[in-house]
Scaffold this motif. Structure first.
Motif, PDB file in Angstrom:
ATOM      1  N   ALA A   1       1.654  38.082 -12.452  1.00 43.68           N
ATOM      2  CA  ALA A   1       2.590  36.963 -12.399  1.00 43.68           C
ATOM      3  C   ALA A   1       2.637  36.288 -11.042  1.00 43.68           C
ATOM      4  CB  ALA A   1       3.993  37.455 -12.769  1.00 43.68           C
ATOM      5  N   MET A   2       2.024  36.885 -10.030  1.00 45.21           N
ATOM      6  CA  MET A   2       2.165  36.438  -8.649  1.00 45.21           C
ATOM      7  C   MET A   2       0.942  35.685  -8.155  1.00 45.21           C
ATOM      8  SD  MET A   2       3.795  40.030  -7.231  1.00 45.21           S
ATOM      9  CE  MET A   2       4.004  39.517  -5.526  1.00 45.21           C
TER      10      MET A   2
ATOM     11  N   VAL B   1      13.289  34.136  -6.173  1.00 41.34           N
ATOM     12  CA  VAL B   1      13.276  35.602  -6.200  1.00 41.34           C
ATOM     13  C   VAL B   1      13.355  36.071  -7.644  1.00 41.34           C
ATOM     14  CG1 VAL B   1      14.453  37.711  -5.468  1.00 41.34           C
ATOM     15  CG2 VAL B   1      14.419  35.708  -3.953  1.00 41.34           C
ATOM     16  N   ILE B   2      12.439  36.940  -8.048  1.00 37.85           N
ATOM     17  CA  ILE B   2      12.465  37.531  -9.392  1.00 37.85           C
ATOM     18  C   ILE B   2      12.877  38.992  -9.237  1.00 37.85           C
ATOM     19  CG2 ILE B   2      11.221  37.920 -11.540  1.00 37.85           C
ATOM     20  CD1 ILE B   2      11.179  35.001 -10.793  1.00 37.85           C
ATOM     21  N   ASP B   3      14.059  39.331  -9.719  1.00 42.02           N
ATOM     22  CA  ASP B   3      14.535  40.716  -9.657  1.00 42.02           C
ATOM     23  C   ASP B   3      14.125  41.408 -10.949  1.00 42.02           C
ATOM     24  OD1 ASP B   3      15.752  43.075  -9.068  1.00 42.02           O
ATOM     25  OD2 ASP B   3      17.791  42.298  -8.917  1.00 42.02           O
ATOM     26  N   VAL B   4      13.034  42.142 -10.885  1.00 43.04           N
ATOM     27  CA  VAL B   4      12.422  42.770 -12.070  1.00 43.04           C
ATOM     28  C   VAL B   4      13.186  44.060 -12.400  1.00 43.04           C
ATOM     29  CG1 VAL B   4      10.307  43.716 -13.051  1.00 43.04           C
ATOM     30  CG2 VAL B   4      10.192  41.794 -11.431  1.00 43.04           C
ATOM     31  N   GLY B   5      13.740  44.118 -13.614  1.00 42.93           N
ATOM     32  CA  GLY B   5      14.614  45.238 -13.952  1.00 42.93           C
ATOM     33  C   GLY B   5      15.913  45.138 -13.180  1.00 42.93           C
ATOM     34  N   GLY B   6      16.405  43.911 -13.008  1.00 46.12           N
ATOM     35  CA  GLY B   6      17.541  43.639 -12.118  1.00 46.12           C
ATOM     36  C   GLY B   6      18.908  43.968 -12.659  1.00 46.12           C
ATOM     37  N   GLY B   7      18.977  44.533 -13.878  1.00 44.53           N
ATOM     38  CA  GLY B   7      20.258  44.996 -14.408  1.00 44.53           C
ATOM     39  C   GLY B   7      21.274  43.884 -14.555  1.00 44.53           C
TER      40      GLY B   7
ATOM     41  N   THR C   1      18.872  34.178 -15.945  1.00 40.22           N
ATOM     42  CA  THR C   1      18.468  35.463 -16.515  1.00 40.22           C
ATOM     43  C   THR C   1      17.338  35.230 -17.508  1.00 40.22           C
ATOM     44  OG1 THR C   1      20.117  35.336 -18.293  1.00 40.22           O
ATOM     45  CG2 THR C   1      20.783  36.438 -16.247  1.00 40.22           C
ATOM     46  N   GLN C   2      16.516  36.242 -17.662  1.00 39.56           N
ATOM     47  CA  GLN C   2      15.436  36.188 -18.639  1.00 39.56           C
ATOM     48  C   GLN C   2      15.257  37.566 -19.242  1.00 39.56           C
ATOM     49  OE1 GLN C   2      11.928  34.076 -17.363  1.00 39.56           O
ATOM     50  NE2 GLN C   2      10.616  35.041 -18.910  1.00 39.56           N
ATOM     51  N   GLU C   3      15.130  37.617 -20.548  1.00 39.58           N
ATOM     52  CA  GLU C   3      15.016  38.885 -21.258  1.00 39.58           C
ATOM     53  C   GLU C   3      13.554  39.254 -21.467  1.00 39.58           C
ATOM     54  OE1 GLU C   3      17.140  38.299 -24.860  1.00 39.58           O
ATOM     55  OE2 GLU C   3      19.081  37.989 -23.881  1.00 39.58           O
ATOM     56  N   GLY C   4      13.266  40.549 -21.364  1.00 42.33           N
ATOM     57  CA  GLY C   4      11.918  41.017 -21.608  1.00 42.33           C
ATOM     58  C   GLY C   4      11.706  42.410 -21.053  1.00 42.33           C
ATOM     59  N   SER C   5      10.499  42.915 -21.219  1.00 36.88           N
ATOM     60  CA  SER C   5      10.135  44.249 -20.738  1.00 36.88           C
ATOM     61  C   SER C   5       9.040  44.134 -19.690  1.00 36.88           C
ATOM     62  CB  SER C   5       9.622  45.114 -21.892  1.00 36.88           C
ATOM     63  OG  SER C   5       9.020  46.307 -21.403  1.00 36.88           O
ATOM     64  N   PHE C   6       9.233  44.801 -18.559  1.00 34.89           N
ATOM     65  CA  PHE C   6       8.206  44.747 -17.505  1.00 34.89           C
ATOM     66  C   PHE C   6       6.944  45.503 -17.891  1.00 34.89           C
ATOM     67  CE2 PHE C   6      11.535  47.715 -15.525  1.00 34.89           C
ATOM     68  CZ  PHE C   6      11.037  48.872 -16.111  1.00 34.89           C
TER      69      PHE C   6
ATOM     70  N   GLU D   1       5.253  42.011 -19.700  1.00 31.11           N
ATOM     71  CA  GLU D   1       4.944  40.918 -18.785  1.00 31.11           C
ATOM     72  C   GLU D   1       6.088  40.759 -17.795  1.00 31.11           C
ATOM     73  OE1 GLU D   1       4.615  37.308 -20.965  1.00 31.11           O
ATOM     74  OE2 GLU D   1       6.628  37.461 -21.830  1.00 31.11           O
ATOM     75  N   VAL D   2       5.847  39.969 -16.784  1.00 24.04           N
ATOM     76  CA  VAL D   2       6.842  39.649 -15.765  1.00 24.04           C
ATOM     77  C   VAL D   2       6.829  38.135 -15.581  1.00 24.04           C
ATOM     78  CG1 VAL D   2       7.399  39.885 -13.302  1.00 24.04           C
ATOM     79  CG2 VAL D   2       6.669  41.878 -14.616  1.00 24.04           C
ATOM     80  N   PRO D   3       7.988  37.486 -15.402  1.00 27.80           N
ATOM     81  CA  PRO D   3       8.009  36.021 -15.269  1.00 27.80           C
ATOM     82  C   PRO D   3       7.146  35.542 -14.103  1.00 27.80           C
ATOM     83  CG  PRO D   3      10.230  36.872 -15.588  1.00 27.80           C
ATOM     84  CD  PRO D   3       9.345  38.064 -15.385  1.00 27.80           C
ATOM     85  N   PRO D   4       6.350  34.514 -14.319  1.00 27.30           N
ATOM     86  CA  PRO D   4       5.502  33.984 -13.237  1.00 27.30           C
ATOM     87  C   PRO D   4       6.281  33.024 -12.345  1.00 27.30           C
ATOM     88  CG  PRO D   4       5.103  32.766 -15.245  1.00 27.30           C
ATOM     89  CD  PRO D   4       6.095  33.838 -15.604  1.00 27.30           C
ATOM     90  N   GLY D   5       5.639  32.631 -11.253  1.00 26.58           N
ATOM     91  CA  GLY D   5       6.173  31.561 -10.426  1.00 26.58           C
ATOM     92  C   GLY D   5       7.129  31.972  -9.347  1.00 26.58           C
TER      93      GLY D   5
END
Length: 355
Positions: A280-281, A194-200, A240-245, A248-252
């Motif tokens: 990413a999907m 599960v990738i929680d994008v902007g997951g705080g 956790t992974q740092e970045g801006s949606f 990009e968004v983490p793949p996989g």
């Protein structure tokens, strides 16, 4: 220099028009609505000085409270009396004050839901100034926050620690049980990611993992947000992974979650977030969106939904959306039509697949 002020032209009135005089209760109701800003500040001021938490269960003297809270006794009494006239607290003629059902909601220590932080947030300087510029939104179609605060909402919060702290407390207390309610309707198979994008700070991701002991989760957000949270310590299934949606968004991932993200943004930026998720999907991967879903007819909406729609405009240039709006955005970004997994008054959980 003389400033010219324009006013709407007076409407013409037909002498023979049969117009009934407004009823007294209609006039009173409109007066209350017009003065609503004063009530907001009254409630926020009471919370700011700690009045709700200081009132004892069996009643207290406002004079003794003023000494304990180190505030002006006369003004505290006048504030409490004004609040009681709006059904918040019970105040006696001799200066005694006790809680009622409404005032208990303003305590930080209440066993149930607390609206203390909501009261403080809506009256914060940055928010207050922005709503004062709603007319700017109406004329230009643009957000108000940047117009009056000289920077966007999130940049402002990063540079205003006190207001940022209030905002985060408000977000954490907004809908008690919301993370559990969202996690309860998601089906995550063993081994899925599960990738929680902007997951705080990862509260939702943890709730999902609690219900799915064989799943894994990644919380993806800006560095400043990730560093403020508890991180992934103590849970080898959470990272956790740092970045801006917007980049990009983490793949996989097998399931991508956007919880209270899209309503912050106008359509073009919301679509950009969705497109980055889609990139990413793999085909067939699921996207889960958590947001309010508006009804098409305003009379079928909760009035709060429509106020919050304007709040998104004022603060971010964003909006709350109907199911048709979501379907249009999702289709443009490469997703299937949305399926509603859960519909609640505060939010809905909808799911679509990458096609």
């Amino acid at each position: 220099m003389t400033v010219q002020t324009s006013f709407p032209e007076e409407p013409s009135v037909r002498e023979d028009a049969e117009v009934e005089a407004p009823a007294a209760d209609s006039i009173r109701r409109m007066q209350e609505l017009i003065r609503g800003m004063a009530v907001t500040q009254m409630i926020a001021a009471a919370c700011e000085v700690g009045l709700p938490d200081a009132v004892a269960g069996d009643g207290t003297s406002l004079t003794s409270l003023s000494e304990r809270l180190k505030v002006d006794a006369d003004v505290l009494t006048r504030l409490a009396r004004a609040l009681s006239s709006h059904g918040i607290f019970e105040v006696e003629a001799d200066g005694g004050i006790r809680h009622n059902e409404a005032s208990r909601l303003l305590r930080t220590t209440t066993a149930g839901p607390s609206l203390h932080w909501a009261a403080r947030f809506w009256a914060m300087p940055g928010i207050w100034r922005s709503w004062g510029a709603l007319g700017h939104c109406v004329v230009t179609g643009e957000e108000a926050f940047s117009h009056v605060n000289d920077q966007d909402f999130f940049s402002y919060m990063n540079g205003s620690p006190e207001e940022e702290a209030l905002y985060q407390r408000y977000m954490a207390s907004g809908y008690p049980g919301r993370y559990a309610a969202i996690a309860d309707v998601l089906t995550v198979a063993p081994g899925e990611r599960v990738i929680d994008v902007g997951g705080g700070t990862g509260s939702l991701a943890r709730a999902i993992l609690e219900r799915n002991p064989d799943a894994h989760a990644v919380v993806y957000d800006q560095a400043s947000v990730i560093s403020a949270g508890p991180g992934a310590s103590g849970n080898d299934r959470l990272s956790t992974q740092e970045g801006s949606f917007f980049d990009e968004v983490p793949p996989g991932g097998d399931v991508y979650v956007l919880s209270w993200i899209l309503h912050d943004w106008p359509d073009e930026k919301a679509e950009s977030i969705l497109r980055n998720c889609r990139k990413a999907m793999d085909a067939g991967a699921r996207l889960v969106v958590v947001d309010r879903v508006l009804q098409e007819a305003p009379q079928e909406c909760d009035p709060l939904d429509l106020v919050l729609d304007l709040q998104m405009l004022v603060l971010h240039g964003g909006r709350e959306r109907t199911l048709d709006d979501f379907e249009r955005l999702l289709k443009a970004a490469g997703f299937s039509a949305p399926q509603v997994l859960s519909a609640r008054p505060e939010f809905s959980v909808i799911q679509a697949r990458a096609v």
